[in-house]
Design a protein around this motif. Structure first.
Motif, PDB file in Angstrom:
ATOM      1  N   ASP A 220       0.830  -1.209   0.000  1.00 23.82           N
ATOM      2  CA  ASP A 220       0.000   0.000   0.000  1.00 23.82           C
ATOM      3  C   ASP A 220       0.862   1.256   0.000  1.00 23.82           C
ATOM      4  O   ASP A 220       0.529   2.247  -0.670  1.00 23.82           O
ATOM      5  CB  ASP A 220      -0.927  -0.010   1.214  1.00 23.82           C
ATOM      6  CG  ASP A 220      -1.950  -1.133   1.156  1.00 23.82           C
ATOM      7  OD1 ASP A 220      -2.191  -1.652   0.048  1.00 23.82           O
ATOM      8  OD2 ASP A 220      -2.487  -1.507   2.217  1.00 23.82           O
ATOM      9  N   SER A 221       1.973   1.214   0.738  1.00 22.45           N
ATOM     10  CA  SER A 221       2.864   2.374   0.764  1.00 22.45           C
ATOM     11  C   SER A 221       3.497   2.612  -0.605  1.00 22.45           C
ATOM     12  O   SER A 221       3.585   3.759  -1.076  1.00 22.45           O
ATOM     13  CB  SER A 221       3.949   2.166   1.823  1.00 22.45           C
ATOM     14  OG  SER A 221       4.873   3.235   1.817  1.00 22.45           O
ATOM     15  N   ILE A 222       3.916   1.522  -1.273  1.00 23.37           N
ATOM     16  CA  ILE A 222       4.516   1.666  -2.607  1.00 23.37           C
ATOM     17  C   ILE A 222       3.482   2.182  -3.600  1.00 23.37           C
ATOM     18  O   ILE A 222       3.767   3.061  -4.422  1.00 23.37           O
ATOM     19  CB  ILE A 222       5.104   0.317  -3.057  1.00 23.37           C
ATOM     20  CG1 ILE A 222       6.271  -0.079  -2.149  1.00 23.37           C
ATOM     21  CG2 ILE A 222       5.560   0.381  -4.504  1.00 23.37           C
ATOM     22  CD1 ILE A 222       6.808  -1.465  -2.420  1.00 23.37           C
ATOM     23  N   VAL A 223       2.273   1.634  -3.523  1.00 18.63           N
ATOM     24  CA  VAL A 223       1.216   2.085  -4.434  1.00 18.63           C
ATOM     25  C   VAL A 223       0.891   3.553  -4.190  1.00 18.63           C
ATOM     26  O   VAL A 223       0.692   4.327  -5.140  1.00 18.63           O
ATOM     27  CB  VAL A 223      -0.036   1.201  -4.261  1.00 18.63           C
ATOM     28  CG1 VAL A 223      -1.226   1.790  -5.006  1.00 18.63           C
ATOM     29  CG2 VAL A 223       0.235  -0.207  -4.767  1.00 18.63           C
ATOM     30  N   ASP A 224       0.856   3.957  -2.922  1.00 16.48           N
ATOM     31  CA  ASP A 224       0.559   5.356  -2.612  1.00 16.48           C
ATOM     32  C   ASP A 224       1.661   6.274  -3.139  1.00 16.48           C
ATOM     33  O   ASP A 224       1.380   7.346  -3.695  1.00 16.48           O
ATOM     34  CB  ASP A 224       0.405   5.512  -1.097  1.00 16.48           C
ATOM     35  CG  ASP A 224      -0.036   6.913  -0.717  1.00 16.48           C
ATOM     36  OD1 ASP A 224      -1.180   7.276  -1.028  1.00 16.48           O
ATOM     37  OD2 ASP A 224       0.774   7.642  -0.118  1.00 16.48           O
ATOM     38  N   ARG A 225       2.916   5.842  -2.984  1.00 12.17           N
ATOM     39  CA  ARG A 225       4.025   6.656  -3.502  1.00 12.17           C
ATOM     40  C   ARG A 225       3.984   6.719  -5.027  1.00 12.17           C
ATOM     41  O   ARG A 225       4.180   7.791  -5.619  1.00 12.17           O
ATOM     42  CB  ARG A 225       5.350   6.048  -3.026  1.00 12.17           C
ATOM     43  CG  ARG A 225       6.582   6.742  -3.578  1.00 12.17           C
ATOM     44  CD  ARG A 225       6.618   8.208  -3.220  1.00 12.17           C
ATOM     45  NE  ARG A 225       7.828   8.850  -3.699  1.00 12.17           N
ATOM     46  CZ  ARG A 225       8.000  10.152  -3.781  1.00 12.17           C
ATOM     47  NH1 ARG A 225       7.014  10.967  -3.412  1.00 12.17           N
ATOM     48  NH2 ARG A 225       9.129  10.661  -4.225  1.00 12.17           N
ATOM     49  N   LEU A 226       3.727   5.592  -5.660  1.00 13.02           N
ATOM     50  CA  LEU A 226       3.639   5.579  -7.118  1.00 13.02           C
ATOM     51  C   LEU A 226       2.456   6.414  -7.599  1.00 13.02           C
ATOM     52  O   LEU A 226       2.544   7.089  -8.638  1.00 13.02           O
ATOM     53  CB  LEU A 226       3.517   4.137  -7.615  1.00 13.02           C
ATOM     54  CG  LEU A 226       3.437   3.943  -9.136  1.00 13.02           C
ATOM     55  CD1 LEU A 226       4.674   4.502  -9.814  1.00 13.02           C
ATOM     56  CD2 LEU A 226       3.259   2.468  -9.478  1.00 13.02           C
ATOM     57  N   ARG A 227       1.369   6.393  -6.850  1.00 15.13           N
ATOM     58  CA  ARG A 227       0.219   7.209  -7.232  1.00 15.13           C
ATOM     59  C   ARG A 227       0.569   8.696  -7.191  1.00 15.13           C
ATOM     60  O   ARG A 227       0.174   9.473  -8.071  1.00 15.13           O
ATOM     61  CB  ARG A 227      -0.961   6.915  -6.305  1.00 15.13           C
ATOM     62  CG  ARG A 227      -2.207   7.722  -6.614  1.00 15.13           C
ATOM     63  CD  ARG A 227      -3.372   7.246  -5.753  1.00 15.13           C
ATOM     64  NE  ARG A 227      -3.034   7.275  -4.348  1.00 15.13           N
ATOM     65  CZ  ARG A 227      -3.088   8.367  -3.589  1.00 15.13           C
ATOM     66  NH1 ARG A 227      -3.471   9.517  -4.117  1.00 15.13           N
ATOM     67  NH2 ARG A 227      -2.779   8.313  -2.312  1.00 15.13           N
ATOM     68  N   GLY A 228       1.333   9.100  -6.173  1.00 17.69           N
ATOM     69  CA  GLY A 228       1.768  10.492  -6.127  1.00 17.69           C
ATOM     70  C   GLY A 228       2.644  10.864  -7.316  1.00 17.69           C
ATOM     71  O   GLY A 228       2.497  11.947  -7.901  1.00 17.69           O
ATOM     72  N   LEU A 229       3.552   9.955  -7.704  1.00 14.64           N
ATOM     73  CA  LEU A 229       4.408  10.231  -8.859  1.00 14.64           C
ATOM     74  C   LEU A 229       3.600  10.272 -10.149  1.00 14.64           C
ATOM     75  O   LEU A 229       3.857  11.107 -11.031  1.00 14.64           O
ATOM     76  CB  LEU A 229       5.502   9.162  -8.954  1.00 14.64           C
ATOM     77  CG  LEU A 229       6.520   9.141  -7.808  1.00 14.64           C
ATOM     78  CD1 LEU A 229       7.475   7.973  -7.973  1.00 14.64           C
ATOM     79  CD2 LEU A 229       7.296  10.451  -7.747  1.00 14.64           C
ATOM     80  N   VAL A 230       2.629   9.371 -10.278  1.00 14.46           N
ATOM     81  CA  VAL A 230       1.796   9.364 -11.487  1.00 14.46           C
ATOM     82  C   VAL A 230       0.966  10.640 -11.570  1.00 14.46           C
ATOM     83  O   VAL A 230       0.852  11.262 -12.641  1.00 14.46           O
ATOM     84  CB  VAL A 230       0.902   8.111 -11.499  1.00 14.46           C
ATOM     85  CG1 VAL A 230      -0.156   8.210 -12.588  1.00 14.46           C
ATOM     86  CG2 VAL A 230       1.744   6.865 -11.719  1.00 14.46           C
ATOM     87  N   GLU A 231       0.379  11.049 -10.460  1.00 15.12           N
ATOM     88  CA  GLU A 231      -0.392  12.293 -10.471  1.00 15.12           C
ATOM     89  C   GLU A 231       0.502  13.484 -10.788  1.00 15.12           C
ATOM     90  O   GLU A 231       0.084  14.410 -11.504  1.00 15.12           O
ATOM     91  CB  GLU A 231      -1.077  12.476  -9.116  1.00 15.12           C
ATOM     92  CG  GLU A 231      -2.189  11.463  -8.855  1.00 15.12           C
ATOM     93  CD  GLU A 231      -2.784  11.615  -7.474  1.00 15.12           C
ATOM     94  OE1 GLU A 231      -2.198  12.386  -6.667  1.00 15.12           O
ATOM     95  OE2 GLU A 231      -3.823  10.987  -7.191  1.00 15.12           O
ATOM     96  N   SER A 232       1.741  13.470 -10.271  1.00 13.28           N
ATOM     97  CA  SER A 232       2.678  14.543 -10.611  1.00 13.28           C
ATOM     98  C   SER A 232       3.021  14.521 -12.100  1.00 13.28           C
ATOM     99  O   SER A 232       3.136  15.578 -12.734  1.00 13.28           O
ATOM    100  CB  SER A 232       3.946  14.403  -9.765  1.00 13.28           C
ATOM    101  OG  SER A 232       4.899  15.377 -10.127  1.00 13.28           O
ATOM    102  N   SER A 233       3.159  13.325 -12.670  1.00 12.28           N
ATOM    103  CA  SER A 233       3.448  13.219 -14.106  1.00 12.28           C
ATOM    104  C   SER A 233       2.281  13.731 -14.941  1.00 12.28           C
ATOM    105  O   SER A 233       2.481  14.426 -15.946  1.00 12.28           O
ATOM    106  CB  SER A 233       3.759  11.764 -14.464  1.00 12.28           C
ATOM    107  OG  SER A 233       4.879  11.288 -13.738  1.00 12.28           O
ATOM    108  N   LEU A 234       1.064  13.400 -14.530  1.00 11.82           N
ATOM    109  CA  LEU A 234      -0.101  13.914 -15.256  1.00 11.82           C
ATOM    110  C   LEU A 234      -0.190  15.433 -15.138  1.00 11.82           C
ATOM    111  O   LEU A 234      -0.560  16.123 -16.099  1.00 11.82           O
ATOM    112  CB  LEU A 234      -1.373  13.258 -14.718  1.00 11.82           C
ATOM    113  CG  LEU A 234      -1.467  11.732 -14.891  1.00 11.82           C
ATOM    114  CD1 LEU A 234      -2.786  11.218 -14.325  1.00 11.82           C
ATOM    115  CD2 LEU A 234      -1.330  11.338 -16.350  1.00 11.82           C
ATOM    116  N   ALA A 235       0.160  15.950 -13.965  1.00 11.73           N
ATOM    117  CA  ALA A 235       0.195  17.411 -13.818  1.00 11.73           C
ATOM    118  C   ALA A 235       1.274  18.026 -14.710  1.00 11.73           C
ATOM    119  O   ALA A 235       1.099  19.127 -15.257  1.00 11.73           O
ATOM    120  CB  ALA A 235       0.437  17.779 -12.353  1.00 11.73           C
ATOM    121  N   THR A 236       2.394  17.313 -14.887  1.00 10.17           N
ATOM    122  CA  THR A 236       3.441  17.793 -15.791  1.00 10.17           C
ATOM    123  C   THR A 236       2.940  17.848 -17.227  1.00 10.17           C
ATOM    124  O   THR A 236       3.248  18.784 -17.976  1.00 10.17           O
ATOM    125  CB  THR A 236       4.670  16.876 -15.685  1.00 10.17           C
ATOM    126  OG1 THR A 236       5.141  16.877 -14.332  1.00 10.17           O
ATOM    127  CG2 THR A 236       5.778  17.351 -16.601  1.00 10.17           C
TER     128      THR A 236
END
Length: 520
Positions: A220-236
């Motif tokens: 869950d921690s890895i998924v949450d961290r990856l979700r933050g990176l994915v959302e940051s990439s979409l914002a990029t």
């Protein structure tokens, strides 16, 4: 008198006509088809046939009522006979069981020390009550027998599952005595050892449960961290589209976004589920041998972004450069088929400027105008059209990127678009194997004298400086000054006379105090 009778006859005729219309058949001319001998010729014959039919209907109705009464009586007699037969069957079964029990008791010798069985007490109730109690006991016995058979089948099935589980190839490395016993004992003997095995496995089960819970928390921690990176990439991606907005003065392109990125924003629950599948796939690939799936950070992030944009994916379109600057967008996958060489180069420069502005924005330098410098190797050979050069410089100026063009072509039409042009020449030192770019000879007398200090191989005389006014105001712009740039010696590319043209964006704020001259 005649008038009264005529009115009465008219009223009666109206009533009869209404009744005839009410009784008329919905379809056809008659309610039913009659044989020829029953079709009345006149009203009198019709009355006679009607009376005959009414009498026959009454007789048939009486016969039907009598038949129904007879059927009811026969049904009652049949049910009575069935109940009597059931009672007789129960009595027969009871007598048969009693006879069998007596025969078994007579032929079986009691073991030594076993008390003699008690004689059953006679039933104190009536015969009907005895039959009812016997039927209830037999039904209960049959239900218990069915439950016992189902329980035996469940035990056999569980034993088979346990044996297959122990023989699975997944547990070949497990060397516990319990697994060996499960594999060797017959299936019928497994239930006897089930309680002992359950007690022995309980501590290990608790340890494995804790480890699985810890792994789930880590996942869950890895998924949450990856979700933050994915959302940051979409914002990029959204920021890249926003930063690609073109300046005014470009016709239909004015204010348009050069890069358009469209995708469907995933919701939180779907994004978490899809990223969990990506993590699980990477974990399975790590466990498998000879797995080709890359598990570095960037590959994992790219797969996460791809999974987040499913099922519709992402659509990227860019404006197609042309002479009239029409707002025509083309998917990036079709650029090679639709764009010419100069249009491809212009689109590549615009995309680079967008990425440079995006990088500057990510680094927190969004208020600084300068987003970097791009050196171009002979771009005029491919894109020498005036509108392409103007578009390249306009996009670079809007996004704060400095363009430096190098070319060996003496295209005066293309070179006239640049505010600063430096003519250079290649020299070769055959003994040292070096090549130099130097100023042409007819320009050398106008240069300052060479400094006496040793080790100086180049001197820059072209500078741009920005003078800050005494009282800065928002409406005023910094003063810009240019001098011709001349480089005496610098390492360069061979190939005859070279021309370097620079496109310098105007900074949004002064970059130096009065008297300072930063090199551009």
């Amino acid at each position: 008198m005649l008038e009264t009778r005529a009115n009465a006859a008219s009223e009666q005729l109206g009533r009869l006509r209404g009744e005839a219309e009410r009784l008329a058949p919905e379809e056809g001319e008659a309610h039913t088809a009659l044989p020829e001998d029953l079709v009345p010729a006149d009203a009198g014959q019709a009355q006679t046939l009607l009376r005959t039919a009414s009498a026959e209907l009454a007789a048939r109705t009486e016969a039907l009522d009598a038949a129904r009464a007879t059927h009811t009586a026969l049904g009652h007699d049949h049910r009575t006979a069935e109940e009597a037969a059931a009672g007789f069957e129960e009595t027969t079964t009871l007598l048969r069981d009693l006879l069998r029990d007596n025969l078994a008791r007579d032929t079986t010798e009691p073991e030594p020390g076993t008390p003699a069985p008690e004689e059953p007490a006679p039933f104190a109730g009536t015969l009907t009550e005895a039959r009812t109690a016997t039927a209830e006991a037999r039904r209960s016995l049959r239900g218990c027998a069915a439950d016992l058979a189902a329980a035996d089948a469940a035990v056999r099935e569980a034993s088979d599952i346990l044996v297959r589980h122990a023989n699975s190839t997944r547990y070949e490395q497990v060397r516990t005595p319990a697994r060996q016993q499960i594999r060797e004992l017959p299936a019928a003997a497994l239930p006897e050892h089930a309680a002992r095995w359950a007690e022995a496995f309980a501590p290990r089960l608790r340890v494995l449960t804790d480890e699985l819970e810890q792994l789930e928390r880590n996942r869950d921690s890895i998924v949450d961290r990856l979700r933050g990176l994915v959302e940051s990439s979409l914002a990029t991606l959204r920021a890249a589209q926003r930063l690609s907005r073109l300046p005014e003065g470009l016709g239909e392109w004015s204010g348009q976004e050069f890069l358009r990125i469209r995708f469907e924003e995933p919701d939180h629950a779907s994004l978490t589920e899809r990223l969990g599948e990506v993590i699980d796939e990477a974990t399975r690939a790590a466990v498998r041998k000879n797995a080709d799936l890359r598990r570095d950070g960037m590959s994992l992030l790219l797969r996460g972004v791809q999974a987040a944009l499913q099922p519709r994916g992402i659509a990227v379109e860019i404006l197609k450069p042309d002479a009239v600057l029409r707002a025509e967008r083309v998917p990036v996958g079709q650029m090679g088929d639709v764009f010419s060489g100069g249009q491809l180069l212009t689109a590549a420069i615009a995309l680079y400027c967008t990425m440079a502005a995006l990088r500057s924005n990510d680094r927190g330098h969004d208020r600084r105008r300068h987003a970097g410098t791009l050196f171009l190797d002979n771009p005029i050979g491919r894109a020498n059209a005036t509108y392409l050069l103007e578009l390249q410089r306009a996009v670079a100026d809007a996004l704060g990127v400095q363009l430096l063009y190098t070319t060996g072509l003496f295209d005066t039409t293309a070179l006239s678009e640049f505010p600063l042009v430096i003519r250079l020449r290649n020299d070769a030192d055959l003994r040292a194997g070096l090549k130099y770019i130097s100023v042409e000879e007819h320009l050398r007398p106008g240069l300052p004298k060479e400094p006496d200090a040793e080790g100086v191989h180049a001197q820059i005389q072209a500078t741009r400086f920005f003078e800050r006014p005494q009282e800065p105001a928002e409406s005023q712009e910094p003063v810009e000054s240019e001098e011709p740039a001349v480089s005496r010696e610098a390492t360069g590319r061979p190939g005859g006379a070279q021309a370097a043209a620079g496109s310098f964006p105007r900074p949004a704020a002064p970059e130096a105090e009065r008297g300072e001259r930063p090199v551009s």
